[in-house]
Design a protein around this motif. Structure first.
Motif, short mmCIF file in Angstrom:
data_model
loop_
_atom_site.label_atom_id
_atom_site.label_comp_id
_atom_site.label_asym_id
_atom_site.label_seq_id
_atom_site.Cartn_x
_atom_site.Cartn_y
_atom_site.Cartn_z
N ALA A 64 -36.67 16.36 -7.34
CA ALA A 64 -36.48 15.57 -8.57
C ALA A 64 -36.29 16.51 -9.76
CB ALA A 64 -37.66 14.64 -8.80
N SER A 65 -37.05 17.60 -9.80
CA SER A 65 -36.89 18.56 -10.89
C SER A 65 -35.52 19.21 -10.86
CB SER A 65 -37.98 19.64 -10.80
OG SER A 65 -39.26 19.09 -11.03
N LEU A 66 -35.07 19.59 -9.67
CA LEU A 66 -33.74 20.21 -9.55
C LEU A 66 -32.64 19.25 -10.00
CD1 LEU A 66 -34.14 22.01 -6.12
CD2 LEU A 66 -33.78 23.12 -8.33
N TRP A 67 -32.73 17.99 -9.57
CA TRP A 67 -31.69 17.02 -9.95
C TRP A 67 -31.77 16.65 -11.42
CZ3 TRP A 67 -27.25 15.89 -7.90
CH2 TRP A 67 -27.03 16.29 -6.58
N LEU A 68 -32.97 16.64 -11.98
CA LEU A 68 -33.09 16.39 -13.42
C LEU A 68 -32.42 17.52 -14.19
CD1 LEU A 68 -34.07 14.79 -15.84
CD2 LEU A 68 -36.31 15.90 -15.57
N ALA A 69 -32.66 18.75 -13.77
CA ALA A 69 -32.02 19.89 -14.44
C ALA A 69 -30.50 19.83 -14.31
CB ALA A 69 -32.55 21.20 -13.86
N ARG A 70 -30.00 19.49 -13.13
CA ARG A 70 -28.55 19.38 -12.94
C ARG A 70 -27.96 18.29 -13.83
NH1 ARG A 70 -29.78 19.60 -6.68
NH2 ARG A 70 -29.68 21.85 -6.39
N THR A 71 -28.67 17.18 -13.92
CA THR A 71 -28.21 16.06 -14.74
C THR A 71 -28.20 16.44 -16.21
OG1 THR A 71 -29.06 14.51 -13.11
CG2 THR A 71 -28.63 13.64 -15.32
N LEU A 72 -29.25 17.09 -16.67
CA LEU A 72 -29.30 17.51 -18.07
C LEU A 72 -28.20 18.52 -18.39
CD1 LEU A 72 -33.17 17.82 -18.53
CD2 LEU A 72 -31.66 16.04 -19.47
N ALA A 73 -27.93 19.42 -17.45
CA ALA A 73 -26.85 20.38 -17.66
C ALA A 73 -25.51 19.66 -17.76
CB ALA A 73 -26.83 21.42 -16.54
N THR A 74 -25.30 18.65 -16.93
CA THR A 74 -24.06 17.86 -16.98
C THR A 74 -23.95 17.12 -18.31
OG1 THR A 74 -24.10 17.59 -14.59
CG2 THR A 74 -22.75 16.03 -15.82
N LEU A 75 -25.09 16.69 -18.84
CA LEU A 75 -25.11 16.00 -20.13
C LEU A 75 -25.07 16.97 -21.30
CD1 LEU A 75 -27.79 13.27 -19.28
CD2 LEU A 75 -25.34 12.90 -19.67
#
Length: 159
Positions: A64-75
């Motif tokens: 979940a932390s990895l995907w949150l970081a990926r999502t924030l980077a995309t945003l």
């Protein structure tokens, strides 16, 4: 997955979200799908919210932390993404995926010196694979050099 094939993105998001509670490790399978569905819906902030809620319930969930970081980077919230990854590494310095994700984000942002340092840290964490030696006589393998094979007893056969 059937909802995805049909293009029913909201139904797919609901089904994937409800499946998160089925098993502690299911996020590994579901987060890529949820990310795709939320991207199709144009609702990455909704995926961010889902991940934050998940981390409120299970604070140490690595995926979940990895995907949150990926999502924030995309945003385009790069510093927030890097902060999450660094906190993940504070808890688990051996998380190679977090090291690699930091490097990828920094590369995309053209922060070359920082990305170089991140990948050097990743490489330092990688364990070199031990060199495998084998007996020419019987084929026994080991990482330790033996002058006499412990299996067949042949001398000077390990190479």
């Amino acid at each position: 997955d059937q909802h995805v094939r049909e293009g029913s993105w909201k139904k797919a998001a609901g089904a994937f979200k409800s499946a998160l509670g089925l098993h502690a490790a299911i996020g590994t399978l579901l987060y890529p799908r949820l990310s795709e569905v939320h991207a199709k819906l144009g609702d990455l902030p909704g995926f961010e919210t889902l991940l934050r809620e998940r981390l409120d319930d299970v604070p140490d969930e690595r995926e979940a932390s990895l995907w949150l970081a990926r999502t924030l980077a995309t945003l385009r919230r790069v510093d927030d993404a890097l902060g999450i990854l660094r906190r993940l590494l504070d808890r688990d310095p051996t998380c190679l995926a977090a090291h690699a994700e930091i490097g990828r984000i920094l590369l995309r942002e053209h922060r070359d010196e920082e990305s170089k340092k991140a990948f050097e840290e990743l490489l330092e964490r990688l364990q070199p694979e031990p060199r495998r030696l084998a007996c020419r006589g019987c084929g026994t393998q080991d990482t330790t050099l033996h002058f006499r094979c412990p299996q067949c007893g042949e001398w000077d056969s390990f190479a």
